[in-house]
Motif scaffolding. Structure first.
Motif, PDB file in Angstrom:
ATOM      1  N   ASP A 101    -112.993 -27.660  29.825  1.00 47.31           N
ATOM      2  CA  ASP A 101    -112.554 -26.286  29.787  1.00 47.31           C
ATOM      3  C   ASP A 101    -110.844 -26.547  30.181  1.00 47.31           C
ATOM      4  OD1 ASP A 101    -114.713 -25.176  29.158  1.00 47.31           O
ATOM      5  OD2 ASP A 101    -115.288 -24.599  31.291  1.00 47.31           O
ATOM      6  N   ILE A 102    -110.830 -27.470  31.145  1.00 42.72           N
ATOM      7  CA  ILE A 102    -109.398 -27.799  31.646  1.00 42.72           C
ATOM      8  C   ILE A 102    -108.504 -28.047  30.391  1.00 42.72           C
ATOM      9  CG2 ILE A 102    -107.890 -29.611  32.999  1.00 42.72           C
ATOM     10  CD1 ILE A 102    -110.111 -29.289  34.889  1.00 42.72           C
ATOM     11  N   ASP A 103    -108.905 -29.115  29.784  1.00 44.70           N
ATOM     12  CA  ASP A 103    -108.225 -29.598  28.311  1.00 44.70           C
ATOM     13  C   ASP A 103    -107.879 -28.234  27.384  1.00 44.70           C
ATOM     14  OD1 ASP A 103    -108.326 -32.104  29.302  1.00 44.70           O
ATOM     15  OD2 ASP A 103    -109.732 -32.873  27.983  1.00 44.70           O
ATOM     16  N   ALA A 104    -108.790 -27.392  26.961  1.00 45.68           N
ATOM     17  CA  ALA A 104    -108.650 -26.268  26.317  1.00 45.68           C
ATOM     18  C   ALA A 104    -107.329 -25.421  27.082  1.00 45.68           C
ATOM     19  CB  ALA A 104    -109.850 -25.339  26.141  1.00 45.68           C
ATOM     20  N   ARG A 105    -107.655 -25.179  28.312  1.00 45.46           N
ATOM     21  CA  ARG A 105    -106.697 -24.276  29.078  1.00 45.46           C
ATOM     22  C   ARG A 105    -105.177 -24.852  28.958  1.00 45.46           C
ATOM     23  NH1 ARG A 105    -108.169 -22.648  34.789  1.00 45.46           N
ATOM     24  NH2 ARG A 105    -106.150 -21.222  34.571  1.00 45.46           N
ATOM     25  N   MET A 106    -105.050 -26.245  29.008  1.00 42.03           N
ATOM     26  CA  MET A 106    -103.906 -26.945  28.960  1.00 42.03           C
ATOM     27  C   MET A 106    -103.262 -26.843  27.780  1.00 42.03           C
ATOM     28  SD  MET A 106    -102.803 -28.674  31.756  1.00 42.03           S
ATOM     29  CE  MET A 106    -101.785 -29.900  30.953  1.00 42.03           C
ATOM     30  N   GLN A 140     -95.673 -22.672  34.068  1.00 40.86           N
ATOM     31  CA  GLN A 140     -95.496 -24.136  34.366  1.00 40.86           C
ATOM     32  C   GLN A 140     -96.164 -24.506  35.598  1.00 40.86           C
ATOM     33  OE1 GLN A 140     -93.877 -26.660  32.575  1.00 40.86           O
ATOM     34  NE2 GLN A 140     -94.919 -27.925  34.171  1.00 40.86           N
ATOM     35  N   THR A 141     -96.302 -23.730  36.633  1.00 34.33           N
ATOM     36  CA  THR A 141     -97.000 -23.798  37.887  1.00 34.33           C
ATOM     37  C   THR A 141     -98.590 -23.956  37.520  1.00 34.33           C
ATOM     38  OG1 THR A 141     -95.389 -22.277  38.941  1.00 34.33           O
ATOM     39  CG2 THR A 141     -97.628 -22.719  40.176  1.00 34.33           C
ATOM     40  N   GLU A 142     -99.129 -23.063  36.573  1.00 34.12           N
ATOM     41  CA  GLU A 142    -100.472 -23.128  36.164  1.00 34.12           C
ATOM     42  C   GLU A 142    -100.896 -24.238  35.563  1.00 34.12           C
ATOM     43  OE1 GLU A 142    -103.908 -20.338  34.166  1.00 34.12           O
ATOM     44  OE2 GLU A 142    -101.799 -19.554  34.337  1.00 34.12           O
ATOM     45  N   THR A 145    -100.902 -27.186  38.166  1.00 32.83           N
ATOM     46  CA  THR A 145    -102.275 -26.954  38.999  1.00 32.83           C
ATOM     47  C   THR A 145    -103.374 -27.491  38.211  1.00 32.83           C
ATOM     48  OG1 THR A 145    -101.369 -24.951  40.120  1.00 32.83           O
ATOM     49  CG2 THR A 145    -103.738 -25.264  40.036  1.00 32.83           C
ATOM     50  N   ILE A 146    -103.376 -27.132  36.929  1.00 30.98           N
ATOM     51  CA  ILE A 146    -104.473 -27.465  36.033  1.00 30.98           C
ATOM     52  C   ILE A 146    -104.463 -29.163  36.025  1.00 30.98           C
ATOM     53  CG2 ILE A 146    -105.393 -27.514  33.621  1.00 30.98           C
ATOM     54  CD1 ILE A 146    -104.682 -24.626  33.546  1.00 30.98           C
ATOM     55  N   GLY A 148    -103.195 -31.196  37.903  1.00 29.26           N
ATOM     56  CA  GLY A 148    -103.722 -31.674  39.287  1.00 29.26           C
ATOM     57  C   GLY A 148    -105.108 -31.632  39.407  1.00 29.26           C
ATOM     58  N   ARG A 149    -105.977 -30.760  38.768  1.00 28.10           N
ATOM     59  CA  ARG A 149    -107.408 -30.668  38.788  1.00 28.10           C
ATOM     60  C   ARG A 149    -107.869 -31.561  38.163  1.00 28.10           C
ATOM     61  NH1 ARG A 149    -112.036 -30.378  41.110  1.00 28.10           N
ATOM     62  NH2 ARG A 149    -113.550 -29.324  40.027  1.00 28.10           N
ATOM     63  N   ARG A 150    -107.340 -31.819  36.981  1.00 26.26           N
ATOM     64  CA  ARG A 150    -107.800 -32.663  35.892  1.00 26.26           C
ATOM     65  C   ARG A 150    -107.793 -34.179  36.301  1.00 26.26           C
ATOM     66  NH1 ARG A 150    -107.223 -36.014  31.183  1.00 26.26           N
ATOM     67  NH2 ARG A 150    -108.651 -35.356  29.710  1.00 26.26           N
ATOM     68  N   LYS A 151    -106.474 -34.493  36.856  1.00 24.76           N
ATOM     69  CA  LYS A 151    -106.363 -35.762  37.304  1.00 24.76           C
ATOM     70  C   LYS A 151    -107.542 -35.943  38.608  1.00 24.76           C
ATOM     71  CE  LYS A 151    -103.095 -38.780  39.511  1.00 24.76           C
ATOM     72  NZ  LYS A 151    -103.930 -39.573  39.990  1.00 24.76           N
ATOM     73  N   SER A 152    -107.806 -35.172  39.472  1.00 27.01           N
ATOM     74  CA  SER A 152    -108.846 -35.511  40.600  1.00 27.01           C
ATOM     75  C   SER A 152    -109.991 -35.636  39.982  1.00 27.01           C
ATOM     76  CB  SER A 152    -108.603 -33.978  41.448  1.00 27.01           C
ATOM     77  OG  SER A 152    -109.618 -34.124  42.360  1.00 27.01           O
ATOM     78  N   LEU A 153    -110.430 -34.669  39.080  1.00 22.04           N
ATOM     79  CA  LEU A 153    -111.899 -34.870  38.714  1.00 22.04           C
ATOM     80  C   LEU A 153    -111.783 -36.402  37.772  1.00 22.04           C
ATOM     81  CD1 LEU A 153    -112.561 -31.724  36.751  1.00 22.04           C
ATOM     82  CD2 LEU A 153    -114.097 -32.739  38.691  1.00 22.04           C
TER      83      LEU A 153
END
Length: 193
Positions: A101-106, A140-142, A145-146, A148-153
């Motif tokens: 999901d994160i990859d698709a949003r990115m 760019q902010t979004e 954020t995304i 960062g979330r992907r890296k954390s996972l």
């Protein structure tokens, strides 16, 4: 031939699984300081690190360790040799869908950002430029954020979390053994099993 092509096609669509693994062990040991030092050396040898080391009392210490996920099973086996294991649990959580999901949003946000950059180049008035730059800033902010979330996972997938608790063994004196035996006998008067 068609079956092999279908299997190859299906394999290309199955994503790499992203699993977050955690473990928790409690060990009864005679010398906590000695075992904490041994564990710290063991962690370094496996390419991990001690995230936190808490000494609650003389009889209890807790370490939170990060260890490469590929070495988790062997690491747990090695830790088990440091003392008598009184509790042991492992768990895993599949976050593959979240990563997809994160990859698709990115991808969508990057395309949208490119479109806004094109529009910025075609803007004719200051009002248009300000409006487009405001939207670009939000996008760019979004994206940040995304990311960062992907890296954390992915960091959690790559490095498993292991919680190790050392408890000092109770060493009874002669009267302690008598008292322990007496308590066992009294308990059996009330409950057999």
């Amino acid at each position: 031939m068609k079956q092999a092509e279908a299997e190859a096609s299906q394999a290309s669509f199955s994503p790499k699984r992203h699993i977050i693994q955690t473990a928790s062990l409690t060990l009864s040991v005679e010398n906590i300081d000695e075992k904490v030092n041994a564990l710290s050396s063991l962690v370094e040898g496996y390419g991990g690190y001690v995230k936190s080391n808490n000494r609650y009392t003389e009889k209890r210490a807790n370490l939170n360790i990060k260890i490469p996920s590929s070495k988790l099973d062997i690491f747990i086996t090695e830790i088990s040799n440091l003392g008598k294991v009184t509790s042991n649990s492992t768990s895993s959580r599949d976050v593959t869908d979240q990563v997809i999901d994160i990859d698709a949003r990115m991808k969508n946000l990057i395309v949208l950002r490119a479109r806004y950059r094109e529009l910025l180049g075609k803007a004719n008035t200051v009002k248009e430029v300000v409006s487009i730059e405001k939207e670009l800033s939000k996008i760019q902010t979004e994206i940040d954020t995304i990311e960062g979330r992907r890296k954390s996972l992915l960091d959690q997938v790559a490095m498993s979390s292991v919680n190790v608790t050392f408890e000092q063994k109770t060493i009874y004196g002669p009267l302690g053994y008598i008292g322990k035996g007496l308590m066992w006998a009294i308990g059996k008067l009330f409950v057999i099993k």
